[in-house]
Motif scaffolding. Structure first.
Motif, PDB file in Angstrom:
ATOM      1  N   CYS A   1      -0.482   9.747   0.312  1.00 33.26           N
ATOM      2  CA  CYS A   1      -1.679  10.543   0.024  1.00 33.26           C
ATOM      3  C   CYS A   1      -1.477  11.981   0.503  1.00 33.26           C
ATOM      4  CB  CYS A   1      -2.903   9.935   0.711  1.00 33.26           C
ATOM      5  SG  CYS A   1      -3.324   8.279   0.110  1.00 33.26           S
TER       6      CYS A   1
ATOM      7  N   ARG B   1       0.836  -1.198   0.000  1.00 32.95           N
ATOM      8  CA  ARG B   1       0.000   0.000   0.000  1.00 32.95           C
ATOM      9  C   ARG B   1       0.873   1.251   0.000  1.00 32.95           C
ATOM     10  NH1 ARG B   1      -4.560  -0.373   4.470  1.00 32.95           N
ATOM     11  NH2 ARG B   1      -5.474   1.219   3.097  1.00 32.95           N
TER      12      ARG B   1
ATOM     13  N   LYS C   1      -4.270   4.775  -6.141  1.00 37.04           N
ATOM     14  CA  LYS C   1      -5.702   5.029  -6.321  1.00 37.04           C
ATOM     15  C   LYS C   1      -6.436   5.062  -4.985  1.00 37.04           C
ATOM     16  CE  LYS C   1      -9.685   3.326  -8.939  1.00 37.04           C
ATOM     17  NZ  LYS C   1     -10.191   2.253  -9.833  1.00 37.04           N
ATOM     18  N   GLU C   2      -5.863   4.412  -3.975  1.00 37.65           N
ATOM     19  CA  GLU C   2      -6.495   4.404  -2.654  1.00 37.65           C
ATOM     20  C   GLU C   2      -6.574   5.809  -2.059  1.00 37.65           C
ATOM     21  OE1 GLU C   2      -5.872   1.114   0.243  1.00 37.65           O
ATOM     22  OE2 GLU C   2      -4.167   0.642  -1.048  1.00 37.65           O
ATOM     23  N   CYS C   3      -5.735   6.708  -2.561  1.00 35.78           N
ATOM     24  CA  CYS C   3      -5.752   8.065  -2.007  1.00 35.78           C
ATOM     25  C   CYS C   3      -7.024   8.830  -2.368  1.00 35.78           C
ATOM     26  CB  CYS C   3      -4.528   8.840  -2.492  1.00 35.78           C
ATOM     27  SG  CYS C   3      -2.967   8.210  -1.830  1.00 35.78           S
ATOM     28  N   GLY C   4      -7.775   8.349  -3.330  1.00 38.72           N
ATOM     29  CA  GLY C   4      -9.039   8.971  -3.679  1.00 38.72           C
ATOM     30  C   GLY C   4      -8.866  10.397  -4.158  1.00 38.72           C
TER      31      GLY C   4
ATOM     32  N   PRO D   1      -4.678  12.645  -3.789  1.00 44.21           N
ATOM     33  CA  PRO D   1      -3.493  11.950  -4.286  1.00 44.21           C
ATOM     34  C   PRO D   1      -2.249  12.796  -4.077  1.00 44.21           C
ATOM     35  CG  PRO D   1      -4.619  12.979  -6.101  1.00 44.21           C
ATOM     36  CD  PRO D   1      -5.451  13.271  -4.879  1.00 44.21           C
TER      37      PRO D   1
ATOM     38  N   ARG E   1      -2.287   1.690  -9.144  1.00 45.13           N
ATOM     39  CA  ARG E   1      -3.413   1.120  -8.410  1.00 45.13           C
ATOM     40  C   ARG E   1      -3.261   1.351  -6.913  1.00 45.13           C
ATOM     41  NH1 ARG E   1      -6.650  -1.805 -11.632  1.00 45.13           N
ATOM     42  NH2 ARG E   1      -5.816  -2.384 -13.663  1.00 45.13           N
ATOM     43  N   ALA E   2      -2.008   1.261  -6.434  1.00 42.17           N
ATOM     44  CA  ALA E   2      -1.801   1.525  -5.017  1.00 42.17           C
ATOM     45  C   ALA E   2      -2.095   2.978  -4.681  1.00 42.17           C
ATOM     46  CB  ALA E   2      -0.369   1.167  -4.634  1.00 42.17           C
TER      47      ALA E   2
ATOM     48  N   THR F   1      -0.648   4.430   1.018  1.00 43.31           N
ATOM     49  CA  THR F   1      -1.500   5.449   1.631  1.00 43.31           C
ATOM     50  C   THR F   1      -0.681   6.534   2.320  1.00 43.31           C
ATOM     51  OG1 THR F   1      -1.663   3.995   3.575  1.00 43.31           O
ATOM     52  CG2 THR F   1      -3.443   3.875   1.937  1.00 43.31           C
TER      53      THR F   1
ATOM     54  N   GLY G   1      -7.291   5.125 -11.910  1.00 40.43           N
ATOM     55  CA  GLY G   1      -7.214   6.504 -11.451  1.00 40.43           C
ATOM     56  C   GLY G   1      -7.078   7.510 -12.568  1.00 40.43           C
TER      57      GLY G   1
END
Length: 889
Positions: free
Chosen positions: A667, A662, A690-693, A696, A687-688, A664, A721
């Protein structure tokens, strides 16, 4: 001496069967048994029968009974034969009986005797000399065709014999007249051996006829009247015995020959002195004496009186001693050509024909063949060899990886990858789904190879001619069916194909313009098998003096460095379009890099973050690809070292990223986030993130490896993303827009390159067409520049070697790879090479370019495939002026 023989002889039939019995049958059984090694000399056994008893009837019953493997035999009762019978008639009957497949084994095949007998039955007496010869040729050709359909022309039952039979049959059907003439001439090995035999045997003086057709004409009815009858009979008999000799040959490569374990028997019953039976026995003696050759025929003649040649017969009870003495005396008697040299005459008494119960063999049965000659063995050996060869070939090749005689192809399977080289469509690398464009450009190169060779031939070898090897990673990546995973390699091959194409478009009268052949070589995934490929290329360069250099090598790894050292040992220069690891040139004094080193890339990223982004903090994540380490990946390790040196204390995080980890912690990061890894992990990296929504990292900058990812529409379209990405480009001056601008200002080099890549008959699809279509791909221009540097160096050397003699033929051995490399450096020292992707200049004692143009390109959304990247920053010079330093566009 004879006393010694008597003392040392083996036990007699009477000794072995003390109860008495038919010693004649036991003697016959002893003689027909063929030794396991060598062959026995067989006498002409003349039996003088008693006044009472019928030994002929007993012998006929003896040889005619038995099941399974019987002794081949022919029985001729002369008491029932017409007095007009002659030797040819008797031989015809013997041939008929021995040719039957009735003895539990493969039948005896005759090739010479049937031809001689057939010729004697032909009549040409009413024809003139010319028409008679034509008639004989026509009949002989027709007879030969019938024989071919009835009986194979190659004896034995081996696989090789069958293959040769099929081949001969096809040849006879395809070109019967030509093949017949060749066969009758006797001058071609493996064809027409029976005709050649007739001209080399000794009867009827065949050399007087010059050709076989002339000799054959002398054997026909009417023409034969002028020949000596005894010589004609001896020729027939000699041909008959020759067929038996060939049938009983033992050859170690044909196990079937060893299954003949018993000699054929000829039983002549009712022989009288002076009749045809006696004549046949005399002729057999003469033929054996005069030719000096043995044969496997055991003749048993039953007569009422001894022959005049040897009037004193031995009693049957002394049969073993008589045979031993005969065998001992035979070498001398045959050398003196005695009329009785081969005769063994025995007198039978009435009691010799009485058989006690169980006293003798019930039938004449052939011994069992050795186990290793059984019919199953050739099939088993062939199967084992086939399986062994199949296993060996499977280990080296498969249907998609195999040598091809139509071109220069040397390949082998290594860990499931096809490693080696090819210059023809006989071997196209990578059969994985989705790699159609990679295969298509290889086929284009191979087609242009043929075109270049044809142009060179038509120029009478006046134009300089060179071969460059593209060595890259053409297999090993895991791909989807719709994913093109080898974009970089495909683009580099397209660049070399463009160089080929440009040279082929030169005028046919331009003797100074070089021609280029490209050999495509695969070093395997991550160049792990480059050493094997280089070993093959060493053999190619040794045999082909046109091989002057290598282009490619794709990835900067320790395996690549090892390949560079090997190529340096071989003496082949390497021009690497995209390699950029620092200090790679230390592995080869013949190495030239087209792209800027990683030190320049790190300098540009740091300058961009400071001058444009105006951030001070940097986080760097590196990846090395699957099954690799940082120590092995020279590209990543030297780039990380350069970034660490450039950012110094501002580099607050330096870490390795692996698939599934990950991110995160990144972010909302406001500094510069640098991806310093391999393109194959970039999709997972996105893709990793993308978790930041909606929060980023603000500035994502990627190295030039990501250019592979960005050049792949399939990967970009499914990218996760909507992050903007800035990445390094090594060929920004060769984008479609830059090329059109250069063409507008009459830049011939870039304008011509634009014309080539947009042509209808080169790249698929064409590039930079009227503001539409796919982009050119930065590696196309880099590989084009690398190829043309070598081409121009060779043309310069050729011009100096020829001086004023422009019509001189090009001799490839007049230059060598090291000399061409030196010429590249000499030309470069004059101000650099004006490459399509920017001027290329080398410093003293360095294979890395100085101030080579590199740039940073930005895309607002990675999945937006139609949006062209925008250049936002660059370093280095485009056209050869002083280094303008790094600055925004």
């Amino acid at each position: 001496m004879r006393d010694s023989v008597r003392r040392q002889r083996p036990p007699s039939a009477r000794d072995r069967f003390p109860t008495g019995g038919p010693e004649l049958l036991h003697l016959l059984a002893r003689l027909v048994r063929r030794p396991r090694r060598g062959d026995r000399r067989l006498p002409l056994l003349w039996l003088v029968r008693p006044a009472t008893g019928e030994p002929g009837v007993l012998l006929r019953r003896f040889v005619g009974r038995g099941a399974g493997r019987r002794v081949p035999h022919a029985v001729l009762d002369l008491t029932d034969r017409p007095e007009t019978d002659d030797v040819p008639t008797v031989l015809r009957e013997l041939h008929r009986q021995l040719s039957l497949e009735a003895f539990g084994a493969a039948r005896l095949r005759f090739r010479h005797y049937p031809l001689a007998d057939w010729l004697m039955q032909q009549s040409l007496a009413t024809d003139t000399a010319d028409s008679g010869r034509a008639t004989l040729v026509r009949r002989l050709r027709d007879w030969r065709g019938r024989r071919a359909s009835e009986e194979p022309q190659v004896g034995g039952d081996s696989g090789l014999g069958t293959a040769v039979q099929v081949l001969f049959w096809l040849l006879r059907r395809a070109v019967p007249s030509v093949v017949f003439r060749i066969a009758v001439s006797g001058r071609v090995p493996l064809v027409g051996s029976q005709y050649r035999w007739f001209m080399r045997q000794q009867y009827l003086a065949p050399r007087q006829s010059v050709t076989f057709l002339g000799f054959a004409e002398r054997l026909t009815a009417g023409w034969r009247d002028g020949e000596h009858p005894a010589q004609v009979d001896k020729l027939l008999l000699h041909a008959f015995l020759e067929d038996l000799r060939q049938a009983y040959r033992r050859r170690f490569w044909r196990p079937g020959d060893w299954r003949r374990t018993a000699y054929p028997v000829l039983l002549l019953d009712g022989v009288t002195v002076g009749d045809v039976g006696h004549t046949l026995v005399r002729l057999l003696t003469d033929v054996r004496n005069e030719t000096g050759r043995n044969d496997p025929l055991l003749v048993v003649a039953v007569a009422t009186a001894a022959p005049p040649e040897l009037p004193a017969p031995r009693p049957l009870r002394e049969a073993d001693e008589a045979y031993d003495e005969w065998a001992e005396a035979l070498p001398e008697t045959r050398r003196l050509r005695r009329a009785a040299a081969w005769l063994l005459v025995l007198r039978l008494a009435a009691g010799d024909l009485v058989a006690g119960p169980g006293a003798g063999p019930a039938a004449l049965v052939a011994p069992d063949p050795p186990w290793w000659s059984r019919r199953f063995l050739p099939a088993a050996v062939a199967l084992a060899l086939l399986l062994g060869v199949g296993a060996w070939a499977t280990g080296r090749w498969n249907l998609d990886c195999h040598p091809d005689p139509r071109g220069r192809v040397a390949v082998t399977l290594v860990d499931g990858e096809c490693v080696g080289y090819s210059d023809s469509a006989g071997q196209v690398f990578n059969s994985e789904p989705g790699q159609d464009r990679l295969r298509a450009v290889q086929r284009r190169i191979f087609a242009q190879n043929r075109a270049a060779e044809e142009v060179w031939r038509r120029s009478d070898h006046r134009r300089p001619y060179l071969t460059l090897v593209y060595l890259g990673t053409l297999t090993g990546n895991r791909t989807r069916a719709d994913e093109e995973s080898y974009v970089s390699e495909r683009e580099e091959l397209e660049g070399m194909a463009t160089a080929q194409y440009a040279l082929l478009k030169e005028s046919a009268a331009a003797d100074g313009a070089a021609l280029l052949r490209v050999v495509v070589a695969n070093g395997g995934r991550q160049m792990r098998h480059a050493g094997r490929a280089v070993a093959m290329l060493e053999d190619l360069a040794r045999d082909d003096p046109t091989v002057l250099g290598v282009v490619g090598l794709v990835e900067s790894r320790t395996s690549t460095a090892a390949a560079l050292r090997e190529l340096n040992r071989v003496g082949l220069p390497v021009l690497a379009p995209t390699l950029s690891a620092d200090r790679l040139d230390q592995n080869s004094s013949l190495y030239l890099q087209i792209s800027a080193p990683n030190a320049d890339q790190a300098r540009m990223i740091e300058a961009y973050s400071r001058q444009v982004l105006r951030v001070g903090e940097a986080h760097v994540y590196h990846t090395t690809g699957q099954d690799s380490s940082l120590a092995e990946d020279l590209y990543v390790s030297t780039l990380v070292d350069g970034l660490r040196e450039r950012f110094g204390s501002r580099l607050t995080r330096l870490d390795e990223w692996r698939t599934g980890r990950r991110l995160t912690q990144e972010c909302g990061f406001r500094g510069v986030l640098v991806f310093a890894g391999r393109w194959s992990e970039f999709d997972g990296f996105l893709r990793a993130l993308k978790e930041c929504g909606t929060d980023p990292p603000r500035h994502l900058v990627a190295d030039d490896s990501v250019n592979r990812y960005m050049a792949n529409p399939g990967l970009r379209a499914s990218a996760p993303g909507n992050l903007p990405v800035t990445y390094v480009s090594k060929a920004a001056p060769a984008t479609c827009a830059a090329l059109r601008a250069a063409q507008a200002r009459r830049d011939d080099a870039r304008g011509s390159f634009l014309a080539w890549i947009s042509a209808d008959d080169l790249l698929d699809p064409p590039r930079c067409r009227d503001g539409a279509g796919p982009p050119v791909g930065e590696r196309v221009s880099l590989a084009y520049d690398a190829s043309m540097m070598m081409v121009r160096a060779l043309e310069s050397l050729a011009a100096r070697l020829r001086h004023a003699d422009t019509g001189r033929r090009w001799e490839p051995r007049s230059v060598n790879p090291v000399g061409v490399h030196a010429e590249v450096l000499r030309q470069n020292a004059a101000g650099g090479y004006p490459g399509v992707a920017g001027v290329i200049r080398y410093g003293p004692d360095s294979g890395e370019p100085v101030a080579k143009r590199i740039a940073l390109l930005t895309v607002a959304r990675v999945p937006d495939v139609d949006a062209a990247p925008v250049e936002v920053f660059h370093c280095g010079s485009v056209d050869g002026g002083p280094d303008p330093a790094c600055r925004p566009r």
